[in-house]
Design an enzyme around this catalytic site. Structure first.
Site, PDB file in Angstrom:
ATOM      1  N   TRP A   7       0.807  -1.220   0.000  1.00 30.61           N
ATOM      2  CA  TRP A   7       0.000   0.000   0.000  1.00 30.61           C
ATOM      3  C   TRP A   7       0.844   1.276   0.000  1.00 30.61           C
ATOM      4  CZ3 TRP A   7      -4.393  -1.419   4.067  1.00 30.61           C
ATOM      5  CH2 TRP A   7      -5.250  -2.357   3.475  1.00 30.61           C
ATOM      6  N   HIS A  93      12.731  -2.803  -1.144  1.00 36.77           N
ATOM      7  CA  HIS A  93      11.884  -2.309  -2.238  1.00 36.77           C
ATOM      8  C   HIS A  93      12.653  -1.225  -3.005  1.00 36.77           C
ATOM      9  CE1 HIS A  93       8.723  -0.182  -4.360  1.00 36.77           C
ATOM     10  NE2 HIS A  93       8.036  -1.302  -4.280  1.00 36.77           N
ATOM     11  N   GLU A 163      10.997  -7.231  -9.211  1.00 39.25           N
ATOM     12  CA  GLU A 163      10.269  -6.029  -9.612  1.00 39.25           C
ATOM     13  C   GLU A 163      11.174  -5.159 -10.474  1.00 39.25           C
ATOM     14  OE1 GLU A 163       6.870  -4.994  -6.753  1.00 39.25           O
ATOM     15  OE2 GLU A 163       8.693  -4.226  -5.847  1.00 39.25           O
ATOM     16  N   GLY A 169       4.886   1.324 -10.952  1.00 39.71           N
ATOM     17  CA  GLY A 169       4.094   2.560 -10.962  1.00 39.71           C
ATOM     18  C   GLY A 169       4.056   3.261 -12.314  1.00 39.71           C
ATOM     19  N   GLY A 230       1.155  -2.898  -6.252  1.00 40.88           N
ATOM     20  CA  GLY A 230       1.071  -1.559  -5.657  1.00 40.88           C
ATOM     21  C   GLY A 230      -0.291  -0.952  -5.921  1.00 40.88           C
ATOM     22  N   GLY A 231      -0.374  -0.115  -6.954  1.00 41.05           N
ATOM     23  CA  GLY A 231      -1.598   0.643  -7.253  1.00 41.05           C
ATOM     24  C   GLY A 231      -2.869  -0.188  -7.255  1.00 41.05           C
TER      25      GLY A 231
HETATM   26  P1  PGA Z   1       2.786  -0.983  -8.858  1.00 44.51           P
HETATM   27  O1  PGA Z   1       3.803  -1.158  -7.612  1.00 44.51           O
HETATM   28  O2  PGA Z   1       1.954  -2.240  -8.922  1.00 44.51           O
HETATM   29  O3  PGA Z   1       1.991   0.234  -8.552  1.00 44.51           O
HETATM   30  O4  PGA Z   1       3.649  -0.847 -10.073  1.00 44.51           O
HETATM   31  C1  PGA Z   1       4.428  -2.383  -7.358  1.00 44.51           C
HETATM   32  C2  PGA Z   1       5.375  -2.247  -6.187  1.00 44.51           C
HETATM   33  O5  PGA Z   1       6.008  -1.192  -6.026  1.00 44.51           O
HETATM   34  O6  PGA Z   1       5.539  -3.182  -5.380  1.00 44.51           O
END
Ligand code: PGA
Length: 248
Positions: A7, A93, A163, A169, A230-231
């Site tokens: 989040w 992260h 990632e 994002g 994330g989003g």
């Molecule tokens: P996102 O973020 O799905 O908004 O790209 C993923 C994350 O940072 O773990």
């Protein structure tokens, strides 16, 4: 499959409570609930714990300090996670690496701190666009894995999240084939460093712009064991859409 929601600096206590009230109405089976992990910002954690009462989801912290206690203003302590019985935390992260200048040694220190704890890491790794374009993806992943896991014994459970920084994002999700190639590289790293068994029992999540539309293709890849989201984890609808479209 694991469905982990990061989040970030969103959803305060009230919004976290609303999220879980909505989640309770979404008719998600207990079996799937156990596969769901949420990482609220720390000041929302106790509200999230209360609101998730009765659900079988897992909660954790987005970060911990590399020391358990002491004069570290503004940090989050592993001791508190242990006291609250929260079994997971994100480590490394890309936002921690780039915005908060955590380097390879900081991340290794955090991983080492967890060695003697029941708390398990979701260790995030990934290459930047420049590193990918210069053909250095595997080299970067190897360096991140080697340093973070240097002193982590085979007996310590952890989860990995691949990632790619350019996908976080940005709405630019990696193609299933591209993600699978990186996941296979990570799986083989685990096999070489530890054992075949460890490489199979360690979940490797994909993260970076995962949405309900992209989750199906990604989830079909043999080495993708779940998602760090994330989003799309901020709303029950999109989070559930990812679950529903994924193939176990
Ligand atoms: P996102 O973020 O799905 O908004 O790209 C993923 C994350 O940072 O773990």
């Amino acid at each position: 499959m694991i469905f982990a929601g990061n989040w970030k600096l969103n959803l305060g206590p009230k919004a976290a409570e609303d999220f879980f009230n909505e989640f309770k109405k979404a008719e998600i089976s207990e079996e799937i609930q156990k596969q769901c992990y949420f990482f609220p910002q720390n000041l929302s954690l106790s509200a999230a714990m209360n609101a998730a009462n009765g659900l079988s989801v897992n909660l954790g912290s987005q970060n911990i300090a590399s020391e358990k206690s002491g004069a570290f203003t503004g940090e989050n302590s592993l001791e508190v996670l242990e006291e609250l019985n929260l079994p997971y935390c994100l480590i490394g992260h890309s936002e921690r690496r780039s915005l908060f200048k955590e380097d390879l040694n900081d991340i290794r220190a955090k991983m080492n701190l967890l060695n003697s704890s029941k708390v398990s890491a979701i260790l995030c790794i990934g290459e930047s666009l420049e590193e990918r374009e210069s053909g250095r993806t595997n080299e970067v992943l190897k360096e991140q894995l080697e340093t973070a896991l240097l002193e982590v014994p085979e007996s310590k459970e952890f989860i990995l999240a691949y990632e790619p920084v350019w996908a976080i994002g940005t709405g630019k999700v990696a193609s299933p084939e591209m993600a699978e190639e990186a996941h296979l590289f990570v799986r083989n790293f685990l096999k070489e460093k530890y054992s075949e068994e460890k490489s199979k029992s360690t979940a490797i999540l994909y993260g970076g712009s995962v949405k309900p539309e992209s989750s199906k293709g990604l989830s079909q890849m043999p080495n993708i064991d779940g998602f760090l989201i994330g989003g799309a984890s901020l709303k029950v609808d999109s989070f559930k859409g990812i679950i529903d479209n994924s193939e176990a």
